[in-house]
Design a protein around this motif. Structure first.
Motif, PDB file in Angstrom:
ATOM      1  N   GLU A 261      -4.226   7.676   1.968  1.00  0.00           N
ATOM      2  CA  GLU A 261      -3.629   8.272   3.167  1.00  0.00           C
ATOM      3  C   GLU A 261      -4.657   8.350   4.304  1.00  0.00           C
ATOM      4  N   ALA A 262      -5.871   8.751   3.971  1.00  0.00           N
ATOM      5  CA  ALA A 262      -6.923   8.821   4.987  1.00  0.00           C
ATOM      6  C   ALA A 262      -7.212   7.439   5.551  1.00  0.00           C
ATOM      7  N   PHE A 263      -7.276   6.450   4.680  1.00  0.00           N
ATOM      8  CA  PHE A 263      -7.532   5.091   5.151  1.00  0.00           C
ATOM      9  C   PHE A 263      -6.436   4.638   6.108  1.00  0.00           C
ATOM     10  N   ASP A 264      -5.182   4.887   5.750  1.00  0.00           N
ATOM     11  CA  ASP A 264      -4.074   4.491   6.626  1.00  0.00           C
ATOM     12  C   ASP A 264      -4.238   5.109   8.016  1.00  0.00           C
ATOM     13  N   ASP A 265      -4.595   6.385   8.051  1.00  0.00           N
ATOM     14  CA  ASP A 265      -4.742   7.098   9.317  1.00  0.00           C
ATOM     15  C   ASP A 265      -5.886   6.522  10.141  1.00  0.00           C
ATOM     16  N   TYR A 266      -7.066   6.388   9.536  1.00  0.00           N
ATOM     17  CA  TYR A 266      -8.248   5.960  10.292  1.00  0.00           C
ATOM     18  C   TYR A 266      -8.153   4.498  10.704  1.00  0.00           C
ATOM     19  N   SER A 267      -7.581   3.664   9.841  1.00  0.00           N
ATOM     20  CA  SER A 267      -7.440   2.252  10.174  1.00  0.00           C
ATOM     21  C   SER A 267      -6.474   2.072  11.346  1.00  0.00           C
ATOM     22  N   ALA A 268      -5.374   2.825  11.338  1.00  0.00           N
ATOM     23  CA  ALA A 268      -4.423   2.762  12.451  1.00  0.00           C
ATOM     24  C   ALA A 268      -5.082   3.244  13.737  1.00  0.00           C
ATOM     25  N   GLN A 269      -5.917   4.272  13.654  1.00  0.00           N
ATOM     26  CA  GLN A 269      -6.624   4.757  14.837  1.00  0.00           C
ATOM     27  C   GLN A 269      -7.515   3.673  15.434  1.00  0.00           C
ATOM     28  N   LEU A 270      -8.238   2.956  14.571  1.00  0.00           N
ATOM     29  CA  LEU A 270      -9.140   1.913  15.077  1.00  0.00           C
ATOM     30  C   LEU A 270      -8.362   0.826  15.797  1.00  0.00           C
TER      31      LEU A 270
ATOM     32  N   ASN B 177     -14.322 -20.664  19.527  1.00  0.00           N
ATOM     33  CA  ASN B 177     -14.087 -19.426  20.261  1.00  0.00           C
ATOM     34  C   ASN B 177     -12.993 -18.614  19.578  1.00  0.00           C
ATOM     35  N   ILE B 178     -13.277 -17.347  19.323  1.00  0.00           N
ATOM     36  CA  ILE B 178     -12.273 -16.428  18.794  1.00  0.00           C
ATOM     37  C   ILE B 178     -12.032 -15.362  19.852  1.00  0.00           C
ATOM     38  N   GLU B 179     -10.813 -15.186  20.251  1.00  0.00           N
ATOM     39  CA  GLU B 179     -10.494 -14.225  21.298  1.00  0.00           C
ATOM     40  C   GLU B 179     -10.409 -12.824  20.705  1.00  0.00           C
ATOM     41  N   PHE B 180     -10.534 -11.836  21.579  1.00  0.00           N
ATOM     42  CA  PHE B 180     -10.563 -10.456  21.101  1.00  0.00           C
ATOM     43  C   PHE B 180      -9.247 -10.058  20.444  1.00  0.00           C
ATOM     44  N   ARG B 181      -8.140 -10.612  20.914  1.00  0.00           N
ATOM     45  CA  ARG B 181      -6.865 -10.295  20.267  1.00  0.00           C
ATOM     46  C   ARG B 181      -6.833 -10.830  18.829  1.00  0.00           C
ATOM     47  N   ASP B 182      -7.580 -11.922  18.596  1.00  0.00           N
ATOM     48  CA  ASP B 182      -7.644 -12.460  17.236  1.00  0.00           C
ATOM     49  C   ASP B 182      -8.518 -11.590  16.341  1.00  0.00           C
ATOM     50  N   TYR B 183      -9.613 -11.044  16.902  1.00  0.00           N
ATOM     51  CA  TYR B 183     -10.408 -10.088  16.129  1.00  0.00           C
ATOM     52  C   TYR B 183      -9.562  -8.867  15.782  1.00  0.00           C
ATOM     53  N   LEU B 184      -8.784  -8.393  16.732  1.00  0.00           N
ATOM     54  CA  LEU B 184      -7.948  -7.222  16.491  1.00  0.00           C
ATOM     55  C   LEU B 184      -6.901  -7.525  15.414  1.00  0.00           C
ATOM     56  N   ARG B 185      -6.323  -8.711  15.484  1.00  0.00           N
ATOM     57  CA  ARG B 185      -5.363  -9.109  14.461  1.00  0.00           C
ATOM     58  C   ARG B 185      -6.047  -9.189  13.096  1.00  0.00           C
ATOM     59  N   ALA B 186      -7.282  -9.682  13.070  1.00  0.00           N
ATOM     60  CA  ALA B 186      -8.011  -9.769  11.799  1.00  0.00           C
ATOM     61  C   ALA B 186      -8.293  -8.380  11.236  1.00  0.00           C
ATOM     62  N   ILE B 187      -8.679  -7.443  12.093  1.00  0.00           N
ATOM     63  CA  ILE B 187      -8.907  -6.072  11.614  1.00  0.00           C
ATOM     64  C   ILE B 187      -7.638  -5.537  10.968  1.00  0.00           C
ATOM     65  N   ARG B 188      -6.521  -5.729  11.643  1.00  0.00           N
ATOM     66  CA  ARG B 188      -5.251  -5.227  11.111  1.00  0.00           C
ATOM     67  C   ARG B 188      -4.868  -5.923   9.802  1.00  0.00           C
ATOM     68  N   ASP B 189      -4.937  -7.258   9.785  1.00  0.00           N
ATOM     69  CA  ASP B 189      -4.477  -8.007   8.613  1.00  0.00           C
ATOM     70  C   ASP B 189      -5.410  -7.838   7.415  1.00  0.00           C
ATOM     71  N   GLU B 190      -6.716  -7.907   7.664  1.00  0.00           N
ATOM     72  CA  GLU B 190      -7.662  -7.765   6.557  1.00  0.00           C
ATOM     73  C   GLU B 190      -7.641  -6.336   5.999  1.00  0.00           C
ATOM     74  N   SER B 191      -7.461  -5.358   6.885  1.00  0.00           N
ATOM     75  CA  SER B 191      -7.357  -3.970   6.423  1.00  0.00           C
ATOM     76  C   SER B 191      -6.091  -3.761   5.598  1.00  0.00           C
ATOM     77  N   HIS B 192      -5.014  -4.402   6.007  1.00  0.00           N
ATOM     78  CA  HIS B 192      -3.757  -4.312   5.245  1.00  0.00           C
ATOM     79  C   HIS B 192      -3.943  -4.900   3.845  1.00  0.00           C
ATOM     80  N   ARG B 193      -4.579  -6.056   3.766  1.00  0.00           N
ATOM     81  CA  ARG B 193      -4.815  -6.674   2.461  1.00  0.00           C
ATOM     82  C   ARG B 193      -5.750  -5.805   1.618  1.00  0.00           C
ATOM     83  N   PHE B 194      -6.793  -5.269   2.227  1.00  0.00           N
ATOM     84  CA  PHE B 194      -7.727  -4.355   1.551  1.00  0.00           C
ATOM     85  C   PHE B 194      -6.963  -3.194   0.928  1.00  0.00           C
ATOM     86  N   ARG B 195      -6.087  -2.576   1.708  1.00  0.00           N
ATOM     87  CA  ARG B 195      -5.316  -1.433   1.226  1.00  0.00           C
ATOM     88  C   ARG B 195      -4.350  -1.846   0.120  1.00  0.00           C
ATOM     89  N   GLU B 196      -3.709  -2.984   0.306  1.00  0.00           N
ATOM     90  CA  GLU B 196      -2.758  -3.499  -0.685  1.00  0.00           C
ATOM     91  C   GLU B 196      -3.430  -3.695  -2.042  1.00  0.00           C
TER      92      GLU B 196
END
Length: 265
Positions: free
Chosen positions: A84-93, A3-22
């Motif tokens: 810059e666009a990615f930072d904006d849209y990713s933060a919005q999501l 079981n993966i909780e929704f807060r973990d999916y949200l954390r994954a979106i944030r962390d994986e997006s950060h690594r993607f951008r990096e």
């Protein structure tokens, strides 16, 4: 599956997006993306930016369908503007999903019309495209096994096993089990065929297909096993099968391979 909780999916979106951008910050914008050969690194950067913009808007405004929205943002010129666009849209999501109840109704392209579907789908979208970015830059790191195991089930059930309503699923009494050897998770898959006429272009379709099913009262005809990250990347055509083993009926395995042997971006 674990079981993966929704807060973990949200954390994954944030962390994986950060690594993607990096990774893409200093990557050659013209570097090719092995998993999406038509794209260079900047195309990949814009793809995930635009995707995250779309789903942030969907969660925020809850349109009845994408036809209710505009054409989306224009692609900026230049690498720095794309970042810059990615930072904006990713933060919005992340913000919009963080405010919404996963049980709320929201349009998706799936039969599941919930915000929770968007949580899960966008976590795996970010994970796979993080891998794309790393492959383009030549700096690959492991996938989180727990998230990748969930990704194996999601890929088989949602990306490959969800057929359009205009056709018919014809199940065969043959089953495979996909085992994640490092997490202990398993996914059962039934093979069959999908037939119908595509109303968009009138094309008749008759092809190998699969469905994820509950464990049947039978032994599997074949077993596919490997570490969760290797299985997830392989199903997404982002890696070879070097870490994957197949046991049992090779004919049934061949049927499965035909059903999943096409690219998904």
């Amino acid at each position: 599956m674990a079981n993966i909780e929704f807060r973990d999916y949200l954390r994954a979106i944030r962390d994986e997006s950060h690594r993607f951008r990096e990774v893409l910050t200093d990557c050659d914008p013209a570097a090719r993306v092995p998993g999406c050969p038509a794209w260079d690194a900047d195309d990949l950067l814009w793809h995930l930016a635009e995707t995250q913009w779309f789903w942030a808007r969907t969660v925020r405004e809850r349109p009845d369908s994408p036809d209710d929205s505009d054409d989306g943002p224009e692609r900026p010129e230049g690498h720095d503007a794309l970042l810059e666009a990615f930072d904006d849209y990713s933060a919005q999501l992340v913000t919009e999903l963080g405010k919404a109840d996963p049980a709320d109704t929201a349009w998706t392209w799936s039969a599941e019309q919930t915000v929770g579907f968007i949580h899960r789908r966008q976590a795996h979208e970010a994970l796979v495209h993080r891998l794309d970015a790393e492959q383009a830059a030549g700096a690959v790191t492991p996938l989180d096994p727990r998230l990748a195991a969930d990704g194996v089930e999601e890929c088989l059930d949602v990306m490959f096993g969800a057929a359009p309503s205009w056709g018919t699923w014809h199940p065969l009494q043959h089953f495979l089990r996909v085992d994640c050897t490092d997490t202990g998770d398993s996914v059962w898959v039934q093979v069959g065929r999908f037939t119908g006429t595509n109303p968009a272009d009138g094309t008749d379709v008759d092809e190998d297909d699969i469905r994820v099913v509950d464990a049947p009262r039978a032994e599997p005809d074949a077993v596919i096993e490997g570490p969760a990250g290797a299985l997830d990347a392989w199903l997404w055509r982002r890696s070879d099968d070097a870490e994957i083993k197949v046991h049992g009926d090779r004919g049934i395995y061949g049927h499965f391979r035909k059903a999943v042997n096409h690219p998904i971006d």
